[in-house]
Write a protein that holds these residues in place. Structure first.
Motif, PDB file in Angstrom:
ATOM      1  N   LEU A  41      47.774  29.735  34.982  1.00 22.74           N
ATOM      2  CA  LEU A  41      48.513  30.552  35.952  1.00 22.74           C
ATOM      3  C   LEU A  41      49.164  29.655  37.001  1.00 22.74           C
ATOM      4  O   LEU A  41      48.487  28.811  37.598  1.00 22.74           O
ATOM      5  N   ASP A 101      56.633  35.969  37.298  1.00 19.51           N
ATOM      6  CA  ASP A 101      55.581  35.381  36.455  1.00 19.51           C
ATOM      7  C   ASP A 101      54.805  36.481  35.726  1.00 19.51           C
ATOM      8  O   ASP A 101      54.447  36.331  34.557  1.00 19.51           O
ATOM      9  N   TRP A 124      54.563  37.006  31.744  1.00 23.30           N
ATOM     10  CA  TRP A 124      53.274  37.079  31.048  1.00 23.30           C
ATOM     11  C   TRP A 124      53.231  38.291  30.114  1.00 23.30           C
ATOM     12  O   TRP A 124      52.790  38.177  28.962  1.00 23.30           O
ATOM     13  N   TYR A 148      55.322  37.499  27.193  1.00 18.51           N
ATOM     14  CA  TYR A 148      54.601  36.529  26.355  1.00 18.51           C
ATOM     15  C   TYR A 148      53.555  37.235  25.490  1.00 18.51           C
ATOM     16  O   TYR A 148      53.407  36.942  24.296  1.00 18.51           O
TER      17      TYR A 148
END
Ligand SMILES: CC(C)(COP(=O)(O)OP(=O)(O)OC[C@H]1O[C@@H](n2cnc3c(N)ncnc32)[C@H](O)[C@@H]1OP(=O)(O)O)[C@@H](O)C(=O)NCCC(=O)NCCS
Length: 205
Positions: A58, A66, A70, A73
């Motif tokens: 992180l 972010d 994530w 992802y």
């Protein structure tokens, strides 16, 4: 050889419906798929350096971008990585994830700072591990913690993890492992496969 994933668990009795995380319940929490509506909470909680200082994956500072990255992802990593949002009814309070699902899965987790020390992660990890071992053919789960992270080591120990393998840099980077049989021996209320139940009975004799 086809890649093993949660969609195609080898020798698995319990079918896993899709690769999205199921919703699981503990006494105080629900464990569910993280969603776009969690972005603000993830950014606010993971924005605290106390939370991320032991989490190599992180960034800091941690922003809403972010959190969105994530989530995107996780979509790309389906079958290889799965994450649960821990929700206390007011919204997301932390995350448990399993990466390297196609190898030896490795558990990772964090909780917002205000939620530490209340037993939440011990409660959630037990149920998440129970699901992983119960719903897939996973034989062992790995974990890592830094030597000074005693809270994380306590969570791992309560779940049944023991020290394993070679630790790098002395006591800094500790490796842990939890075998399927050890998990079901310790958490005998959790439902494993018929083979797990037979092994449990054999050890109880
Ligand atoms: C590690 C973490 C998830 C623990 O969650 P938690 O819900 O507070 O843990 P629990 O309340 O289930 O407590 C587990 C044990 O750690 C102890 N503990 C909790 N917070 C602690 C602290 N700050 N320092 C020392 N021990 C602590 C508890 O007393 C408990 O001990 P016990 O099993 O002997 O009763 C949380 O501290 C966290 O998110 N830390 C930052 C991220 C992180 O370190 N993730 C793991 C990376 S390896």
């Amino acid at each position: 050889m086809p890649e093993r994933s949660l969609e195609t668990p080898v020798g698995c009795e319990t079918p896993v419906a899709g690769v999205a995380p199921p919703t699981l319940a503990t006494a105080r929490l629900s464990l569910r798929a993280p969603a776009g509506s969690d972005v603000a909470r993830i950014a606010a909680l993971a924005g605290n350096r106390e939370v991320t200082r032991f989490l190599a994956r992180l960034p800091h500072p941690y922003t809403a971008a972010d959190a969105r990255d994530w989530l995107a992802y996780l979509e790309r990593a389906r079958g290889r990585e799965i994450a649960f949002a821990l929700d206390d009814g007011t919204g997301l309070i932390g995350v448990i994830s399993f990466r390297a699902l196609d190898e030896t899965p490795e558990i990772g987790y964090w909780l917002g700072r205000a939620y530490w020390g209340k037993g939440y992660m011990s409660e959630a990890a037990r149920v998440a591990l129970g699901w992983l071992f119960g719903a897939t053919a996973t034989q062992a789960v790995a974990a890592r913690a830094i030597g000074v992270n005693t809270a994380s080591q306590a969570v791992l120990s309560r779940a049944g993890f023991t020290r394993a393998g070679s630790d790098t840099a002395g006591e800094r980077d500790l490796h842990f492992r939890l075998d399927r049989a050890a998990f079901f021996r310790l958490h005998d209320d959790m439902n494993g496969t018929a083979a797990d139940r037979a092994a449990q009975k054999a050890t109880q004799r």
